[in-house]
Design a protein around this motif. Structure first.
Motif, mmCIF file in Angstrom:
data_model
loop_
_atom_site.group_PDB
_atom_site.id
_atom_site.type_symbol
_atom_site.label_atom_id
_atom_site.label_comp_id
_atom_site.label_asym_id
_atom_site.label_seq_id
_atom_site.Cartn_x
_atom_site.Cartn_y
_atom_site.Cartn_z
ATOM 1 N N CYS A 105 21.438 65.907 0.135
ATOM 2 C CA CYS A 105 22.840 65.065 1.261
ATOM 3 C C CYS A 105 23.692 64.441 0.352
ATOM 4 N N ARG A 106 24.655 64.024 0.558
ATOM 5 C CA ARG A 106 26.304 64.340 0.004
ATOM 6 C C ARG A 106 26.841 62.835 0.885
ATOM 7 N N LYS A 107 26.252 63.071 2.156
ATOM 8 C CA LYS A 107 27.364 62.614 2.980
ATOM 9 C C LYS A 107 26.037 62.050 4.074
ATOM 10 N N SER A 108 26.441 60.328 4.730
ATOM 11 C CA SER A 108 25.215 60.024 5.735
ATOM 12 C C SER A 108 25.637 61.179 7.240
ATOM 13 N N PRO A 109 24.872 60.952 8.514
ATOM 14 C CA PRO A 109 24.984 61.329 9.393
ATOM 15 C C PRO A 109 26.039 60.949 10.341
ATOM 16 N N LYS A 110 26.709 59.695 10.212
ATOM 17 C CA LYS A 110 27.586 59.129 10.851
ATOM 18 C C LYS A 110 28.804 59.695 10.547
ATOM 19 N N ILE A 111 29.331 59.858 9.290
ATOM 20 C CA ILE A 111 30.648 60.663 8.909
ATOM 21 C C ILE A 111 30.698 61.765 9.971
ATOM 22 N N SER A 112 30.011 62.928 9.336
ATOM 23 C CA SER A 112 29.667 63.957 10.167
ATOM 24 C C SER A 112 29.995 63.743 12.031
ATOM 25 N N VAL A 378 28.808 64.780 22.404
ATOM 26 C CA VAL A 378 27.559 64.704 22.963
ATOM 27 C C VAL A 378 27.032 64.645 22.912
ATOM 28 N N GLU A 379 25.929 65.568 21.879
ATOM 29 C CA GLU A 379 24.667 65.857 21.368
ATOM 30 C C GLU A 379 24.875 64.029 20.353
ATOM 31 N N SER A 380 25.216 63.904 19.684
ATOM 32 C CA SER A 380 25.388 62.635 18.965
ATOM 33 C C SER A 380 25.070 61.253 19.834
ATOM 34 N N ALA A 381 25.869 61.597 21.098
ATOM 35 C CA ALA A 381 25.865 60.455 22.310
ATOM 36 C C ALA A 381 24.783 60.195 23.433
ATOM 37 N N GLN A 382 23.773 61.355 23.295
ATOM 38 C CA GLN A 382 21.924 61.922 23.600
ATOM 39 C C GLN A 382 20.859 61.064 23.058
ATOM 40 N N GLN A 383 21.273 60.865 21.972
ATOM 41 C CA GLN A 383 20.545 60.050 20.703
ATOM 42 C C GLN A 383 20.252 58.112 21.617
ATOM 43 N N ARG A 384 22.251 57.969 21.961
ATOM 44 C CA ARG A 384 21.866 56.338 22.930
ATOM 45 C C ARG A 384 21.297 56.626 23.713
ATOM 46 N N TRP A 385 21.319 57.738 24.785
ATOM 47 C CA TRP A 385 20.851 57.439 26.152
ATOM 48 C C TRP A 385 19.642 56.879 26.740
#
Length: 416
Positions: A105-112, A378-385
């Motif tokens: 890991c060199r960056k957090s998922p939020k950066i992606s 959308v894949e990222s947003a799906q985690q918050r559905w």
């Protein structure tokens, strides 16, 4: 860590407040890693060798590395663990693996998550580094080559998503919509065809996403046939707008699925044929229909709407009366689900932020890359559905249970 503060409140690495945030993030991450290792060692404290020595102990720290986070780049020294246990199956030494900070890991998922947005804004891979440097204060792990590899991986993820097996995923409800985004698709009049569903456990999930031409019946049929080919079962109810392309394709591929027209789109269609002075009253009258206590009260509200506006605005009334069965289909399902089934809002709300963050671009980029960027968002947003209300009732709907006035109708004991 002390920093020299200039008269303008800035430091060598940026503003003082940014330095404080980064230092706080560094300390919190270090404390979390220490706690994780301590818990791992404490859990295995009873594991001892033939000489009575512990098999799992601390072993200093890994070499310091910079990790890019939403707070900026922070330097981390992860603690090391010496695990002398041997896996009986493979014969290899067991290894501690941090769930907080992976070795690569060199960056957090939020950066992606930020990178697809930058791409959709028209930035090329070479523009990512200076753009993120202004925001994060560092370019660690974000070279143009890294970004290029990420975009290639996103395209591969989207391709794999489009070929996955759907036979084990039972979608009881589905929403369908064509989203028009100003991104680099194959043709000027292309749109993103989106199919989202509710599984039997009540959770929402993206089913399929591809580009199509003008929401045509052929484009929707291709998408639905592909889903059927991969094992998708016919949903009980499909929700969509008045686009004839989808309904024609649905009747061909899944003829047993019931239709529910989106009320948000229908109200907009009715308002288009009314003068502005009549629109507020008409919208209120339409709300009386879809917010009615049950189907019987909704039909009375439809009759009242036709009586009030039929003489002056027959076209507006016809838009309701011609589709009344499809507009009121949701009343045959659990009352807890009505709010979810009346509109295509689950899709619209998900793509609202994507639509706001896109604009016409003339930069380089392939249609596949642009569609992959949307997919990752959308894949990222799906985690918050969140799941639908009363998720336990979804399985009953699939089982063929009957609902009247939104309530489950119990079968007679003899029939059961």
């Amino acid at each position: 860590m002390l920093s020299v503060v200039n008269t303008g409140g800035t430091t060598e690495t940026g503003s003082l407040i940014d330095d404080i945030v980064r230092e706080g993030a560094r300390r919190m991450l270090a404390a979390a890693l220490e706690a994780e290792v301590n818990a791992y060692i404490a859990e295995l404290a009873d594991q001892r060798g033939e000489h009575g020595h512990r098999l799992v102990v601390r072993n200093g720290y890994h070499q310091a590395r910079k990790v890019t986070t939403a707070a900026g780049a922070v330097e981390v020294k992860a603690p090391r663990v010496n695990d002398k246990r041997v896996d009986e199956t493979t014969g290899e030494r067991k290894r501690f693996s941090s769930a907080i900070l992976a070795p690569w890991c060199r960056k957090s998922p939020k950066i992606s998550e930020v990178l697809p947005l930058l791409y959709l804004h028209g930035l090329s891979s070479g523009d990512f580094v200076p753009a993120l440097e202004q925001f994060l204060g560092s370019t660690a792990g974000l070279s143009p080559a890294t970004v290029t590899r990420l975009t290639q991986q996103w395209q591969a993820d989207h391709a794999a998503f489009g070929e996955r097996d759907l036979s084990t995923s039972d979608y009881v409800y589905v929403w369908a919509d064509g989203i028009h985004l100003r991104i680099r698709l194959r043709e000027a009049k292309s749109c993103v065809l989106v199919l989202m569903g509710v599984r039997a456990d009540g959770t929402k999930e993206l089913i399929a996403m591809s580009d199509g031409y003008r929401e045509s019946a052929d484009s929707w049929a291709d998408l639905l046939r592909d889903c059927a080919r991969r094992g998708m079962h016919a949903p009980v109810l499909a929700i969509g707008d008045g686009a004839l392309g989808f309904w024609k394709a649905l009747a061909e591929v899944f003829p047993e699925t019931r239709h529910q027209r989106c009320w948000v789109h229908k109200i907009a269609n009715v308002a288009n044929v009314l003068p502005k002075s009549a629109q507020p009253g008409a919208k209120k009258a339409l709300q009386e229909i879809y917010n009615a206590e049950d189907r019987d009260h909704a039909l009375k509200a439809v009759a009242a709407f036709a009586k009030t506006y039929g003489a002056k605005f027959p076209k507006a009334v016809k838009k309701i009366t011609d589709d009344v069965d499809e507009l009121l289909a949701f009343y045959d399902f659990p009352a807890e689900h009505w709010i979810h089934l009346r509109t295509t809002n689950p899709i619209e709300s998900t793509f609202a932020t994507v639509r706001l963050r896109t604009k016409v671009t003339r930069g380089a980029g392939s249609p596949a890359a642009a569609l992959a960027m949307v997919f990752k968002l959308v894949e990222s947003a799906q985690q918050r559905w969140r799941a639908v209300n009363a998720p336990h009732l979804v399985a009953l709907v699939r089982a063929g249970a009957r609902f009247e006035r939104g309530l489950l109708v119990e079968r007679p004991k003899a029939a059961a």
